[in-house]
Design an enzyme around this catalytic site. Sequence first.
Site, PDB file in Angstrom:
ATOM      1  N   LYS A 189     -15.812  -1.580   2.317  1.00 39.81           N
ATOM      2  CA  LYS A 189     -15.061  -2.072   1.318  1.00 39.81           C
ATOM      3  C   LYS A 189     -16.088  -2.452   0.113  1.00 39.81           C
ATOM      4  CE  LYS A 189     -10.802  -3.221   3.745  1.00 39.81           C
ATOM      5  NZ  LYS A 189      -9.858  -4.242   4.257  1.00 39.81           N
ATOM      6  N   GLU A 240       0.756  -1.229   0.034  1.00 38.77           N
ATOM      7  CA  GLU A 240       0.163   0.103  -0.030  1.00 38.77           C
ATOM      8  C   GLU A 240       0.783   1.331  -0.164  1.00 38.77           C
ATOM      9  OE1 GLU A 240      -2.949  -0.334   2.934  1.00 38.77           O
ATOM     10  OE2 GLU A 240      -3.972  -2.039   1.968  1.00 38.77           O
TER      11      GLU A 240
END
Length: 452
Positions: A359, A209
Amino acid sequence: MSKITKVFAREILDSRGNPTIQVDVYTLAGGFGSAIVPSGASTGSREALELRDTNTKYADNWYGQKGVMTAVDNVNNIIAPEIIGLCCKNQRLVDQKMIELDGTPNKEKLGANAILGVSLAVAKAAANELRMPLFRYLGGTNPTLMPVPMLNVINGGEHASNTLDFQEFMIMPLGFRTFKEALQAANKVFHNLAKLLKKSGFETQVGDEGGFAPNFNSHEQALDFLVDAIKESGFNPGFKGENAVAIAIDAAASDFYNGQKYVFKKLMAASLSKNQADLDEKFEFSSEELLNYYGQLLAKYPIISIEDGFAESDWQGFIAFNQKYGNNHQIVGDDLTVTNVEILKKAINLKAINSILIKLNQIGTLSETLDAIHLAQKSGMTAVISHRSGESEDTTIADLAVAVSSGQIKTGSLSRTDRIAKYNRLLVIEEYLNSYAKADYIGREVFYNLKK
């Protein structure tokens, strides 16, 4: 009514070099939308199923049988014929049609990745047809709130090959007037963190990330570096006031829970000294002991939010955590709730959390995602919009965060184009809002779930 005229899916690659699905949707009035589906590394067991090509005729196409051609075929051959002719602006009808076509609780027949790709592309096509930004199409003209970014500047857990068991160490720039100023502050902290790491002899390679992934001796050491980087940048490590920058953690505790104990496996494997004089001299914890460990961290560091502090099966751990610390700290459920309305209802009734991570691919349609967000907000919880570790140039979540006035977004660090794309989109949205009305950035006030 503007009809959907064409739906086409293809296989492309995500930020980790793994296959994912992209879907294009066309409408009769000239609308076009394209969406790329993300993929997670650390996933909850109750998430909707991401369909891969394991044990299919496509199995050997890609490394590890991770292809998604089965999902692509499901879009092109099963979903497309059923939704062509439907109105692109009737999102719920389109999503419900796909849910019925699949007919399973976790979308395992057609694949949540197949269904989500179509769902998002339909929304984008409708917005494009109306010549409006996606966030305006989804949220109307009222939303002006820009989200506080949660920047994952130190990676661990399943997102990095280092010694840290906690998955994400994030900074939250709170004491700033605009999103752009907040991002500028985060930029300074990120680069000063790199400088401090290099000065101390640590590598500055990045994880999935975009955050740094050093081999620290403890979680405390990671937090110490964050505090030092905030100070080095001229900001205040804390929650309130001008130039305040807070810390957030995603423990992803399901990944270090063995069914009985929480074990810091990565730190333990690093052959640390048993005489170490910090919190991580202990590597195994009961649920109660882990709660006390978090309490020590909260007392020592300016941590305002902890996500997945306990395993997805440890409801009592979450309940105790929220009861003890939830008035002043954000207790976020991710693997616990997996963007699922029914599980969220249980979490609300048990008072297990005061915030939910959102999400899109955990549930598999835009409509169900919006239902989870609205239920959380109606119940006094915050809803944090989030990326996945496997991402792309798709910026849907940036628009979604503004559309629903979430006030918070998790989309990685300030490196890797797949993460930067979302921040760049938010900068454009803020500029757009300021051209019509004033974009709002309210920092600490986004935590309406906490005591002032």
